[in-house]
Write an enzyme that holds these catalytic residues in place. Structure first.
Site, short mmCIF file in Angstrom:
data_model
loop_
_atom_site.label_atom_id
_atom_site.label_comp_id
_atom_site.label_asym_id
_atom_site.label_seq_id
_atom_site.Cartn_x
_atom_site.Cartn_y
_atom_site.Cartn_z
N ASP A 1 -16.33 38.79 -9.12
CA ASP A 1 -15.82 40.67 -9.82
C ASP A 1 -18.00 40.93 -9.64
O ASP A 1 -18.45 41.38 -9.67
CB ASP A 1 -15.36 40.46 -10.32
N ASP B 1 -12.42 28.19 -12.01
CA ASP B 1 -11.71 28.57 -11.76
C ASP B 1 -11.32 27.69 -9.39
O ASP B 1 -11.53 28.12 -8.71
CB ASP B 1 -11.21 30.11 -10.94
N ARG C 1 -17.78 40.25 -20.28
CA ARG C 1 -17.44 40.77 -19.11
C ARG C 1 -17.61 42.50 -18.97
O ARG C 1 -16.66 42.95 -18.17
CB ARG C 1 -15.59 40.12 -18.81
N GLY D 1 -16.04 34.18 -17.54
CA GLY D 1 -15.27 33.35 -18.42
C GLY D 1 -16.72 31.96 -18.02
O GLY D 1 -17.37 31.42 -17.49
N LYS E 1 -20.47 31.37 -10.18
CA LYS E 1 -19.32 30.76 -11.40
C LYS E 1 -18.67 30.94 -11.63
O LYS E 1 -17.91 31.72 -11.33
CB LYS E 1 -21.06 31.00 -12.16
N THR E 2 -17.72 29.71 -11.35
CA THR E 2 -16.44 30.34 -12.74
C THR E 2 -15.95 28.89 -11.78
O THR E 2 -15.90 28.16 -11.17
CB THR E 2 -15.38 31.22 -11.24
P1 FBP Z 1 -14.18 34.22 -15.20
O1 FBP Z 1 -13.81 34.45 -13.38
O2 FBP Z 1 -15.20 34.81 -15.30
O3 FBP Z 1 -15.30 32.51 -14.67
O4 FBP Z 1 -13.78 33.58 -15.63
C1 FBP Z 1 -12.52 32.69 -15.44
C2 FBP Z 1 -11.46 31.91 -16.83
O5 FBP Z 1 -11.52 31.06 -16.95
C3 FBP Z 1 -10.03 31.87 -16.28
O6 FBP Z 1 -9.49 30.70 -15.33
C4 FBP Z 1 -9.14 32.52 -17.03
O7 FBP Z 1 -7.96 32.87 -16.81
C5 FBP Z 1 -10.15 33.39 -18.17
O8 FBP Z 1 -11.35 33.33 -17.08
C6 FBP Z 1 -10.16 33.11 -19.59
O9 FBP Z 1 -10.51 34.61 -19.36
P2 FBP Z 1 -11.33 34.74 -21.06
O10 FBP Z 1 -12.60 33.94 -21.39
O11 FBP Z 1 -11.58 35.98 -21.20
O12 FBP Z 1 -9.87 34.56 -21.88
#
Ligand code: FBP
Length: 554
Positions: free
Chosen positions: A180, A209, A149, A85, A206-207
């Site tokens: 991951d 979250d 991803r 993400g 990175k994230t």
């Molecule tokens: P990462 O763990 O890859 O940083 O992504 C986090 C996130 O933004 C979450 O907060 C959310 O649930 C998810 O990605 C959404 O995924 P997508 O971008 O595939 O809709």
């Protein structure tokens, strides 16, 4: 020709020079620490990573004369991947890496793999020249090279990657990703080292979250900017709410698993109610318990003339109800064993699931609203995660609270109005213009990664610490990724993964929230933090999250 009219802010941001830790300015030397152990499951992790387990922590310090590695005299090439993400600051990791590489040797080259780890496997890349990098400095988004991803996990993928690594003569790959993706970086590093292939693999945390953090990685980038953006809009909603005094706003906030985003936004905006998923799990609460408690707060405020308020809902909540968690775990195993599940008709899928689950979990599955139950069986991301961003928990909760209030009305316990609005903040912030903190932090992470390449490290994560201090005092180095790992059940199998950092209920950020929440529920204590400031006095522009400040408090 497409004409893009840049705003004054965009032009000013393009010229912003991110700050670096003092230790990374000029020549650096590497200081090795003690041998390391993984946080848990040491024997199992050691067995899976025989070539990269136990490596020492690395710390960079200012060097007076020679550089840390003789090899740096020869130019080298590096590949970079954005994974998962989007998070504000990704472009600055790349610009920091680019500048760091050029500072080591002007002839060094940087290649970007396109649309995530899949770009490495499919040989989809472009060279990142100064013109390209300059265009993206201090901007949000991952559009310089795109993200994806794809999970790097099979030897076939690693071998395909190796073909392009050899073709481009890459000395290292830097993977910018979450827990991951960094786990994948460690697996790739181990694979190449075991084969004696001279390519280094490094990670960057990175994230948005905020759940990729530990003793050595104080924060993942993007969390600072995102929580500031969400807090600004939550504050705006609260002010609207306090002006008209007629709505309850249910606001779901991103954060696939951990509730760090919701907690930080609560500390910033002081809502009437905020759910912390980790507390729900620890107290073994049911959905009904949570609904009843929100209804209690709504009724109490109403009895004192306040038929309005705000409820913050962490995105990952549904998975933290112990009963639903057990259901998801069984579903994960069942779906992993049923490759044809996706091809079944939706009605057959439901019947199949109900007939194959244990009796207890089948009952829970049947009790859930059909849309939510269906979502739990579909669309796992490539890492096997339920896509919680697609589950409308905020609506589910407000609907159930309404039902409870209707009952309370009949019991004479509620006499007010309950008008609802729903919001989901996630994608609105993930590509925001990075705050000064994220701009500096990301640039430093990338610059630091160039030093890790230069000193021959592989299987390490770029680490910048001491983050509540001014950037010049930040501590730069590398942490062996295996050190952050434990074994977890994934797709029905035990796998080595970086241990996710959930909200610590004994930690200062949660304690600060828990101390105040009853007051915020009773009174209207909304706080309106306003937008991110990029220019102006440092106390306005350079402060990071309350979470980080509380975590650094003794
Ligand atoms: P990462 O763990 O890859 O940083 O992504 C986090 C996130 O933004 C979450 O907060 C959310 O649930 C998810 O990605 C959404 O995924 P997508 O971008 O595939 O809709």
């Amino acid at each position: 020709m497409i004409l893009i009219q840049k705003s004054a802010l965009q032009k000013m941001r393009a010229n912003y020079q991110p700050q670096l830790p003092e230790s990374l300015k000029g020549k650096v030397k590497v200081v090795e620490g003690e041998a390391t152990e993984s946080v848990e499951d040491q024997e199992a992790i050691k067995k899976l990573f025989p070539n990269t387990y136990g490596m020492p922590e690395l710390r960079f310090e200012k060097a007076d004369d020679a550089c840390c590695c003789e090899k740096s005299c020869e130019p080298f090439n590096v590949g970079v991947i954005l994974s998962g993400g989007q998070a504000p600051g990704g472009h600055n990791v790349i610009s920091g890496l680019f500048d760091g590489l050029k500072a080591i040797n002007k002839e060094n080259r940087l290649y970007g793999f396109l649309m995530g780890p899949g770009g490495l496997v499919d040989h989809n890349y472009k060279e990142l020249t100064a013109d390209i990098v300059d265009e993206y400095r201090n901007t949000g988004g991952f559009d310089m090279i795109g993200s994806g991803r794809t999970k790097l996990e099979t030897p076939e993928q690693f071998e395909k990657g190796l073909e392009i690594i050899k073709q481009l003569n890459l000395r290292a790959i830097v993977i910018i990703g979450g827990d991951d993706s960094n786990t994948n970086a460690a697996v790739l590093a181990e694979y190449y080292k075991a084969k004696n292939v001279p390519v280094q693999v490094l990670g960057c945390p990175k994230t948005i979250d905020g759940d990729l953090k530990n003793k050595w990685i104080e924060a993942s980038f993007g969390f600072d900017t995102c929580t500031k953006i969400y807090s600004e809009v939550i504050g705006n909603i609260e002010r609207d709410c306090n002006s008209a005094k007629k709505y309850w706003h249910f606001i779901k906030l991103m954060g696939r698993s951990a509730s760090h985003i919701a907690l930080e936004c609560a500390l910033e905006t002081q809502p009437s109610y905020c759910i912390i998923s980790e507390e729900v799990e620890a107290k073994n609460l049911t959905l009904r318990d949570v609904v009843n408690d929100i209804a209690r707060v709504v009724a109490d405020r109403s009895s004192r003339g306040m038929d309005f308020g705000t409820v913050l809902v962490p995105e990952g909540l549904i998975e933290f109800f112990p009963s639903i968690k057990a259901l998801i775990e069984e579903l994960n195993d069942l779906l992993a064993e049923t490759p044809d599940f996706a091809k079944m008709h939706p009605d057959d899928q439901r019947a199949f699931v109900i007939s194959h689950l244990s009796e207890k979990n089948a009952t829970i599955f049947e009790m859930l609203p059909e849309g939510v139950a269906r979502q739990l069986t579909l669309d796992r991301d490539p890492h096997g995660n339920v896509q919680v961003s697609l589950i409308e928990t905020e609506k589910l909760l407000s609907e159930m609270v309404k039902k409870r209030l209707d009952e309370m009305k009949e019991e004479g316990k509620f006499n007010g109005k309950f008008r609802r609005m729903h919001h989901f903040f996630g994608y609105e912030g993930r590509c925001g213009i990075p705050s000064n903190f994220d701009a500096n932090y990301c640039y430093s992470l990338g610059y630091n990664a160039a030093q890790l390449v230069n000193c021959g490290a592989t299987g390490y994560m770029s680490s910048i610490r001491n983050l509540t201090k001014p950037a010049s005092e930040w501590i730069a180095g590398g942490i062996p990724i295996t050190m952050m790992m434990n074994m977890e059940q994934r797709k029905g199998k035990q796998k080595p993964v970086i241990k996710k950092a959930l909200v610590d209920l004994n930690g200062n950020p949660f304690k600060a929230f828990a101390q105040m929440r009853e007051i915020w529920a009773k009174e209207t204590c909304f706080n309106y933090p306003g937008p991110i400031q990029y220019f102006g006095p440092s106390e306005m522009t350079d402060q990071t999250t309350l979470t980080l400040y509380y975590e650094h408090e003794e």
